[in-house]
Scaffold this motif. Structure first.
Motif, PDB file in Angstrom:
ATOM      1  N   THR A   1      26.889 -67.600 -37.832  1.00 40.48           N
ATOM      2  CA  THR A   1      25.848 -68.617 -37.878  1.00 40.48           C
ATOM      3  C   THR A   1      26.401 -69.926 -37.325  1.00 40.48           C
ATOM      4  OG1 THR A   1      24.212 -69.720 -39.284  1.00 40.48           O
ATOM      5  CG2 THR A   1      26.370 -69.341 -40.246  1.00 40.48           C
ATOM      6  N   THR A   2      25.576 -70.661 -36.616  1.00 38.99           N
ATOM      7  CA  THR A   2      25.995 -71.950 -36.075  1.00 38.99           C
ATOM      8  C   THR A   2      25.614 -73.042 -37.060  1.00 38.99           C
ATOM      9  OG1 THR A   2      25.751 -71.164 -33.809  1.00 38.99           O
ATOM     10  CG2 THR A   2      25.771 -73.551 -34.133  1.00 38.99           C
ATOM     11  N   GLU A   3      26.601 -73.861 -37.406  1.00 37.61           N
ATOM     12  CA  GLU A   3      26.410 -74.943 -38.366  1.00 37.61           C
ATOM     13  C   GLU A   3      26.878 -76.256 -37.765  1.00 37.61           C
ATOM     14  OE1 GLU A   3      24.995 -74.765 -41.278  1.00 37.61           O
ATOM     15  OE2 GLU A   3      24.877 -72.585 -41.506  1.00 37.61           O
ATOM     16  N   THR A   4      26.319 -77.361 -38.256  1.00 37.14           N
ATOM     17  CA  THR A   4      26.755 -78.693 -37.868  1.00 37.14           C
ATOM     18  C   THR A   4      27.844 -79.133 -38.838  1.00 37.14           C
ATOM     19  OG1 THR A   4      24.580 -79.228 -37.011  1.00 37.14           O
ATOM     20  CG2 THR A   4      26.045 -81.080 -37.480  1.00 37.14           C
ATOM     21  N   MET A   5      28.978 -79.548 -38.297  1.00 38.45           N
ATOM     22  CA  MET A   5      30.106 -79.949 -39.137  1.00 38.45           C
ATOM     23  C   MET A   5      29.931 -81.372 -39.634  1.00 38.45           C
ATOM     24  SD  MET A   5      33.307 -78.414 -36.972  1.00 38.45           S
ATOM     25  CE  MET A   5      32.748 -78.939 -35.351  1.00 38.45           C
ATOM     26  N   PRO A   6      30.357 -81.637 -40.878  1.00 37.15           N
ATOM     27  CA  PRO A   6      30.329 -83.012 -41.373  1.00 37.15           C
ATOM     28  C   PRO A   6      31.373 -83.845 -40.630  1.00 37.15           C
ATOM     29  CG  PRO A   6      31.393 -81.571 -42.965  1.00 37.15           C
ATOM     30  CD  PRO A   6      30.869 -80.692 -41.868  1.00 37.15           C
ATOM     31  N   THR A   7      31.094 -85.120 -40.451  1.00 37.25           N
ATOM     32  CA  THR A   7      32.028 -85.993 -39.734  1.00 37.25           C
ATOM     33  C   THR A   7      32.848 -86.865 -40.674  1.00 37.25           C
ATOM     34  OG1 THR A   7      30.321 -87.674 -39.474  1.00 37.25           O
ATOM     35  CG2 THR A   7      30.592 -86.092 -37.664  1.00 37.25           C
ATOM     36  N   THR A   8      32.449 -86.948 -41.934  1.00 40.32           N
ATOM     37  CA  THR A   8      33.131 -87.851 -42.859  1.00 40.32           C
ATOM     38  C   THR A   8      33.917 -87.137 -43.951  1.00 40.32           C
ATOM     39  OG1 THR A   8      31.147 -88.001 -44.220  1.00 40.32           O
ATOM     40  CG2 THR A   8      31.438 -89.679 -42.504  1.00 40.32           C
ATOM     41  N   SER A   9      33.874 -85.809 -43.962  1.00 40.81           N
ATOM     42  CA  SER A   9      34.617 -85.056 -44.971  1.00 40.81           C
ATOM     43  C   SER A   9      34.869 -83.641 -44.474  1.00 40.81           C
ATOM     44  CB  SER A   9      33.839 -85.004 -46.288  1.00 40.81           C
ATOM     45  OG  SER A   9      32.640 -84.280 -46.112  1.00 40.81           O
ATOM     46  N   CYS A  10      35.801 -82.964 -45.143  1.00 38.55           N
ATOM     47  CA  CYS A  10      36.079 -81.564 -44.828  1.00 38.55           C
ATOM     48  C   CYS A  10      35.157 -80.682 -45.666  1.00 38.55           C
ATOM     49  CB  CYS A  10      37.523 -81.224 -45.158  1.00 38.55           C
ATOM     50  SG  CYS A  10      38.703 -82.028 -44.067  1.00 38.55           S
ATOM     51  N   GLN A  11      34.822 -79.530 -45.138  1.00 37.83           N
ATOM     52  CA  GLN A  11      34.011 -78.581 -45.889  1.00 37.83           C
ATOM     53  C   GLN A  11      34.938 -77.481 -46.400  1.00 37.83           C
ATOM     54  OE1 GLN A  11      30.230 -77.732 -44.234  1.00 37.83           O
ATOM     55  NE2 GLN A  11      29.886 -75.970 -45.550  1.00 37.83           N
ATOM     56  N   PHE A  12      35.209 -77.508 -47.690  1.00 33.63           N
ATOM     57  CA  PHE A  12      36.157 -76.578 -48.298  1.00 33.63           C
ATOM     58  C   PHE A  12      35.538 -75.230 -48.625  1.00 33.63           C
ATOM     59  CE2 PHE A  12      37.795 -80.802 -49.583  1.00 33.63           C
ATOM     60  CZ  PHE A  12      38.989 -80.754 -48.899  1.00 33.63           C
ATOM     61  N   PHE A  13      34.218 -75.193 -48.817  1.00 32.50           N
ATOM     62  CA  PHE A  13      33.534 -73.956 -49.182  1.00 32.50           C
ATOM     63  C   PHE A  13      32.290 -73.779 -48.327  1.00 32.50           C
ATOM     64  CE2 PHE A  13      35.495 -75.710 -53.033  1.00 32.50           C
ATOM     65  CZ  PHE A  13      36.359 -74.677 -53.346  1.00 32.50           C
ATOM     66  N   TYR A  14      31.958 -72.515 -48.077  1.00 35.96           N
ATOM     67  CA  TYR A  14      30.720 -72.185 -47.371  1.00 35.96           C
ATOM     68  C   TYR A  14      30.256 -70.827 -47.875  1.00 35.96           C
ATOM     69  CZ  TYR A  14      27.343 -71.182 -43.737  1.00 35.96           C
ATOM     70  OH  TYR A  14      26.175 -70.876 -43.069  1.00 35.96           O
ATOM     71  N   GLU A  15      29.000 -70.729 -48.266  1.00 31.27           N
ATOM     72  CA  GLU A  15      28.462 -69.455 -48.731  1.00 31.27           C
ATOM     73  C   GLU A  15      27.792 -68.734 -47.571  1.00 31.27           C
ATOM     74  OE1 GLU A  15      25.434 -67.517 -52.011  1.00 31.27           O
ATOM     75  OE2 GLU A  15      25.955 -69.633 -52.181  1.00 31.27           O
ATOM     76  N   CYS A  16      28.258 -67.519 -47.288  1.00 35.32           N
ATOM     77  CA  CYS A  16      27.695 -66.725 -46.205  1.00 35.32           C
ATOM     78  C   CYS A  16      26.218 -66.459 -46.473  1.00 35.32           C
ATOM     79  CB  CYS A  16      28.452 -65.396 -46.072  1.00 35.32           C
ATOM     80  SG  CYS A  16      27.748 -64.280 -44.822  1.00 35.32           S
ATOM     81  N   LEU A  17      25.400 -66.675 -45.462  1.00 35.77           N
ATOM     82  CA  LEU A  17      23.961 -66.480 -45.598  1.00 35.77           C
ATOM     83  C   LEU A  17      23.582 -65.008 -45.664  1.00 35.77           C
ATOM     84  CD1 LEU A  17      22.828 -69.157 -42.988  1.00 35.77           C
ATOM     85  CD2 LEU A  17      22.944 -69.391 -45.474  1.00 35.77           C
ATOM     86  N   GLU A  18      24.457 -64.130 -45.219  1.00 33.58           N
ATOM     87  CA  GLU A  18      24.173 -62.694 -45.193  1.00 33.58           C
ATOM     88  C   GLU A  18      24.638 -61.980 -46.463  1.00 33.58           C
ATOM     89  OE1 GLU A  18      22.584 -59.232 -43.577  1.00 33.58           O
ATOM     90  OE2 GLU A  18      22.399 -61.267 -42.817  1.00 33.58           O
TER      91      GLU A  18
ATOM     92  N   GLY B   1      46.836 -73.461 -45.244  1.00 36.73           N
ATOM     93  CA  GLY B   1      47.312 -74.324 -44.171  1.00 36.73           C
ATOM     94  C   GLY B   1      46.207 -74.962 -43.344  1.00 36.73           C
ATOM     95  N   ASP B   2      44.973 -74.470 -43.472  1.00 40.27           N
ATOM     96  CA  ASP B   2      43.835 -75.067 -42.766  1.00 40.27           C
ATOM     97  C   ASP B   2      43.124 -76.047 -43.684  1.00 40.27           C
ATOM     98  OD1 ASP B   2      44.271 -73.677 -40.421  1.00 40.27           O
ATOM     99  OD2 ASP B   2      42.766 -72.138 -40.831  1.00 40.27           O
ATOM    100  N   CYS B   3      42.498 -77.058 -43.088  1.00 44.73           N
ATOM    101  CA  CYS B   3      41.866 -78.096 -43.900  1.00 44.73           C
ATOM    102  C   CYS B   3      40.443 -77.762 -44.313  1.00 44.73           C
ATOM    103  CB  CYS B   3      41.890 -79.429 -43.154  1.00 44.73           C
ATOM    104  SG  CYS B   3      40.966 -79.433 -41.610  1.00 44.73           S
ATOM    105  N   CYS B   4      39.772 -76.850 -43.582  1.00 45.41           N
ATOM    106  CA  CYS B   4      38.374 -76.581 -43.896  1.00 45.41           C
ATOM    107  C   CYS B   4      37.953 -75.219 -43.344  1.00 45.41           C
ATOM    108  CB  CYS B   4      37.479 -77.683 -43.336  1.00 45.41           C
ATOM    109  SG  CYS B   4      37.439 -77.740 -41.536  1.00 45.41           S
ATOM    110  N   VAL B   5      36.750 -74.793 -43.715  1.00 47.30           N
ATOM    111  CA  VAL B   5      36.264 -73.484 -43.264  1.00 47.30           C
ATOM    112  C   VAL B   5      36.052 -73.449 -41.754  1.00 47.30           C
ATOM    113  CG1 VAL B   5      35.250 -72.820 -45.473  1.00 47.30           C
ATOM    114  CG2 VAL B   5      33.855 -74.052 -43.819  1.00 47.30           C
ATOM    115  N   PHE B   6      35.742 -74.579 -41.143  1.00 43.43           N
ATOM    116  CA  PHE B   6      35.540 -74.605 -39.695  1.00 43.43           C
ATOM    117  C   PHE B   6      36.845 -74.376 -38.946  1.00 43.43           C
ATOM    118  CE2 PHE B   6      31.857 -76.950 -41.274  1.00 43.43           C
ATOM    119  CZ  PHE B   6      30.841 -76.217 -40.680  1.00 43.43           C
ATOM    120  N   CYS B   7      37.942 -74.916 -39.467  1.00 44.29           N
ATOM    121  CA  CYS B   7      39.249 -74.700 -38.828  1.00 44.29           C
ATOM    122  C   CYS B   7      39.710 -73.253 -38.994  1.00 44.29           C
ATOM    123  CB  CYS B   7      40.277 -75.670 -39.386  1.00 44.29           C
ATOM    124  SG  CYS B   7      40.013 -77.370 -38.813  1.00 44.29           S
TER     125      CYS B   7
END
Length: 73
Positions: free
Chosen positions: A19-36, A46-52
């Motif tokens: 899924t394509t998501e818009t990343m936040p610019t002011t904070s890291c996103q530590f969690f994401y719930e899969c839509l499926e 070692g990564d800062c967020c789910v996008f990395c």
């Protein structure tokens, strides 16, 4: 921030759903719930967020080569 991409395609490590998501610019996103499959996705060690970890584009701070939220969560 003109060169910063804000859209990233996340791929769930559990089911492979994308899924394509818009990343936040002011904070890291530590969690994401899969839509499926509803798996709660967290960054790899070692990564800062789910996008990395699971995105096609790293988060905005990493793109800008500035400090991110590593260790903040």
């Amino acid at each position: 921030m003109a060169d910063t991409q804000l859209a990233s395609e996340l791929t769930c490590p559990a089911c492979g759903h994308r899924t394509t998501e818009t990343m936040p610019t002011t904070s890291c996103q530590f969690f994401y719930e899969c839509l499926e499959c509803s798996t709660l996705i967290q960054p790899k060690s070692g990564d800062c967020c789910v996008f990395c970890s699971y995105g096609t584009v790293p988060c905005p701070p990493i793109q800008q080569q500035s400090s991110c939220c590593v260790g903040a969560g």
